[in-house]
Scaffold this motif. Sequence first.
Motif, PDB file in Angstrom:
ATOM      1  N   LEU A 156       0.297  -1.520  -6.088  1.00  0.00           N
ATOM      2  CA  LEU A 156      -0.552  -1.274  -7.092  1.00  0.00           C
ATOM      3  C   LEU A 156       0.109  -0.830  -8.528  1.00  0.00           C
ATOM      4  CD1 LEU A 156      -3.057   0.808  -5.156  1.00  0.00           C
ATOM      5  CD2 LEU A 156      -3.550  -1.248  -6.470  1.00  0.00           C
ATOM      6  N   LEU A 192       1.271  -3.945 -10.224  1.00  0.00           N
ATOM      7  CA  LEU A 192       0.080  -4.809 -10.614  1.00  0.00           C
ATOM      8  C   LEU A 192      -0.045  -5.654 -11.906  1.00  0.00           C
ATOM      9  CD1 LEU A 192      -3.045  -5.288  -9.470  1.00  0.00           C
ATOM     10  CD2 LEU A 192      -3.916  -3.765 -11.107  1.00  0.00           C
ATOM     11  N   GLU A 236      -8.090  -7.733  -8.384  1.00  0.00           N
ATOM     12  CA  GLU A 236      -6.812  -7.588  -8.474  1.00  0.00           C
ATOM     13  C   GLU A 236      -6.250  -6.528  -7.602  1.00  0.00           C
ATOM     14  OE1 GLU A 236      -4.067  -9.516  -9.437  1.00  0.00           O
ATOM     15  OE2 GLU A 236      -5.736 -10.986 -10.009  1.00  0.00           O
ATOM     16  N   CYS A 264      -4.534  -6.428  -3.911  1.00  0.00           N
ATOM     17  CA  CYS A 264      -3.306  -5.654  -3.571  1.00  0.00           C
ATOM     18  C   CYS A 264      -3.284  -4.558  -2.151  1.00  0.00           C
ATOM     19  CB  CYS A 264      -2.636  -4.798  -4.692  1.00  0.00           C
ATOM     20  SG  CYS A 264      -1.927  -5.651  -6.035  1.00  0.00           S
TER      21      CYS A 264
END
Length: 140
Positions: free
Chosen positions: A18, A21, A133, A137
Amino acid sequence: MAIEIRGIDNLLKRLNKLSNLETKETVLEVAKDMQEAIQNKASSFSENADEIKAFEPRTYGNGSTYIDVGLKNGDSDWEKIKGLYFQNYGFNDYGWNFKGQYYITNHLMWFNEAVQSAENDCKSKLKVKLKQEIQKCWNE
Protein backbone atom coordinates in the motif's frame (compact mmCIF):
# COMPACT_ATOMS: atom_id res chain seq x y z
CA MET A 1 6.29 -15.45 29.34
CA ALA A 2 6.34 -15.10 25.54
CA ILE A 3 3.73 -13.47 23.32
CA GLU A 4 3.11 -14.90 19.91
CA ILE A 5 1.62 -12.70 17.18
CA ARG A 6 0.49 -14.55 14.08
CA GLY A 7 0.15 -12.91 10.69
CA ILE A 8 2.36 -9.90 11.38
CA ASP A 9 4.52 -10.71 8.34
CA ASN A 10 1.45 -10.81 6.13
CA LEU A 11 0.22 -7.49 7.53
CA LEU A 12 3.61 -5.84 7.02
CA LYS A 13 3.73 -7.15 3.45
CA ARG A 14 0.30 -5.66 2.70
CA LEU A 15 1.19 -2.33 4.28
CA ASN A 16 4.40 -2.21 2.26
CA LYS A 17 2.42 -2.77 -0.96
CA LEU A 18 0.00 0.00 0.00
CA SER A 19 2.83 2.41 0.72
CA ASN A 20 4.26 1.73 -2.75
CA LEU A 21 0.91 2.06 -4.54
CA GLU A 22 1.40 3.09 -8.16
CA THR A 23 -0.99 5.96 -8.90
CA LYS A 24 0.76 7.61 -11.83
CA GLU A 25 -1.12 5.70 -14.56
CA THR A 26 -4.49 6.30 -12.90
CA VAL A 27 -3.90 10.02 -12.52
CA LEU A 28 -2.68 10.23 -16.12
CA GLU A 29 -5.82 8.49 -17.38
CA VAL A 30 -8.09 10.88 -15.48
CA ALA A 31 -6.03 13.86 -16.69
CA LYS A 32 -6.65 12.73 -20.29
CA ASP A 33 -10.40 12.74 -19.57
CA MET A 34 -10.14 16.29 -18.21
CA GLN A 35 -8.13 17.29 -21.29
CA GLU A 36 -10.88 15.97 -23.57
CA ALA A 37 -13.57 17.86 -21.66
CA ILE A 38 -11.66 21.14 -21.90
CA GLN A 39 -10.87 20.58 -25.58
CA ASN A 40 -14.55 19.91 -26.33
CA LYS A 41 -15.52 23.22 -24.74
CA ALA A 42 -12.76 25.13 -26.55
CA SER A 43 -13.51 23.59 -29.93
CA SER A 44 -16.86 25.39 -30.00
CA PHE A 45 -15.10 28.73 -30.61
CA SER A 46 -11.46 28.00 -31.48
CA GLU A 47 -9.53 26.05 -34.09
CA ASN A 48 -6.62 25.59 -31.68
CA ALA A 49 -8.37 23.44 -29.07
CA ASP A 50 -5.76 20.72 -29.66
CA GLU A 51 -3.20 22.97 -27.93
CA ILE A 52 -4.85 22.09 -24.60
CA LYS A 53 -2.81 19.24 -23.19
CA ALA A 54 -2.21 17.04 -20.19
CA PHE A 55 1.45 17.72 -19.52
CA GLU A 56 4.13 15.46 -18.08
CA PRO A 57 3.31 14.04 -14.63
CA ARG A 58 5.38 15.17 -11.66
CA THR A 59 5.89 12.94 -8.64
CA TYR A 60 6.80 14.39 -5.26
CA GLY A 61 7.59 12.98 -1.85
CA ASN A 62 5.99 9.69 -1.05
CA GLY A 63 4.40 9.17 -4.46
CA SER A 64 2.06 12.14 -4.83
CA THR A 65 1.50 12.64 -8.56
CA TYR A 66 0.49 15.93 -10.16
CA ILE A 67 -0.39 16.65 -13.79
CA ASP A 68 -1.06 20.08 -15.27
CA VAL A 69 -3.92 20.13 -17.76
CA GLY A 70 -4.58 23.17 -19.93
CA LEU A 71 -2.35 25.81 -21.46
CA LYS A 72 1.29 26.45 -20.61
CA ASN A 73 3.14 29.33 -22.20
CA GLY A 74 6.51 27.60 -21.96
CA ASP A 75 5.27 24.40 -23.63
CA SER A 76 2.89 25.87 -26.21
CA ASP A 77 3.16 28.32 -29.06
CA TRP A 78 1.79 31.65 -27.81
CA GLU A 79 0.49 32.57 -31.26
CA LYS A 80 -1.75 29.49 -31.18
CA ILE A 81 -2.96 29.72 -27.57
CA LYS A 82 -3.43 33.46 -27.22
CA GLY A 83 -6.97 33.27 -28.63
CA LEU A 84 -7.94 30.73 -25.99
CA TYR A 85 -6.31 32.87 -23.29
CA PHE A 86 -8.03 36.11 -24.30
CA GLN A 87 -11.40 34.40 -24.75
CA ASN A 88 -11.14 33.20 -21.15
CA TYR A 89 -10.41 36.63 -19.66
CA GLY A 90 -12.06 38.90 -22.22
CA PHE A 91 -10.40 41.59 -24.30
CA ASN A 92 -10.86 45.08 -25.74
CA ASP A 93 -11.70 45.10 -29.42
CA TYR A 94 -9.36 47.52 -31.20
CA GLY A 95 -10.36 46.59 -34.75
CA TRP A 96 -12.52 48.32 -37.35
CA ASN A 97 -12.40 51.79 -35.74
CA PHE A 98 -13.76 50.66 -32.37
CA LYS A 99 -10.72 52.06 -30.52
CA GLY A 100 -11.21 49.59 -27.67
CA GLN A 101 -14.52 50.80 -26.35
CA TYR A 102 -16.04 47.33 -26.74
CA TYR A 103 -14.95 44.73 -24.19
CA ILE A 104 -15.55 41.24 -25.60
CA THR A 105 -16.85 38.73 -23.04
CA ASN A 106 -18.50 36.05 -25.21
CA HIS A 107 -16.66 33.11 -23.67
CA LEU A 108 -15.57 34.69 -20.40
CA MET A 109 -14.20 32.07 -17.95
CA TRP A 110 -14.85 29.19 -20.35
CA PHE A 111 -11.91 27.25 -18.91
CA ASN A 112 -13.31 27.31 -15.36
CA GLU A 113 -16.72 26.24 -16.63
CA ALA A 114 -15.22 23.30 -18.52
CA VAL A 115 -13.20 22.17 -15.51
CA GLN A 116 -16.15 22.47 -13.14
CA SER A 117 -18.44 20.54 -15.47
CA ALA A 118 -15.96 17.62 -15.70
CA GLU A 119 -14.71 17.80 -12.12
CA ASN A 120 -17.21 15.44 -10.48
CA ASP A 121 -16.86 12.78 -13.17
CA CYS A 122 -13.06 12.89 -12.98
CA LYS A 123 -13.05 12.76 -9.18
CA SER A 124 -15.39 9.79 -9.07
CA LYS A 125 -13.41 7.94 -11.74
CA LEU A 126 -10.17 8.61 -9.86
CA LYS A 127 -11.74 7.42 -6.61
CA VAL A 128 -13.05 4.18 -8.16
CA LYS A 129 -9.74 3.37 -9.85
CA LEU A 130 -7.71 4.04 -6.70
CA LYS A 131 -10.09 1.88 -4.67
CA GLN A 132 -9.51 -0.91 -7.17
CA GLU A 133 -5.74 -0.49 -6.85
CA ILE A 134 -6.00 -0.62 -3.05
CA GLN A 135 -8.21 -3.72 -3.17
CA LYS A 136 -5.75 -5.38 -5.55
CA CYS A 137 -2.84 -4.66 -3.21
CA TRP A 138 -4.75 -5.76 -0.13
CA ASN A 139 -6.02 -9.02 -1.62
CA GLU A 140 -2.71 -10.23 -3.05
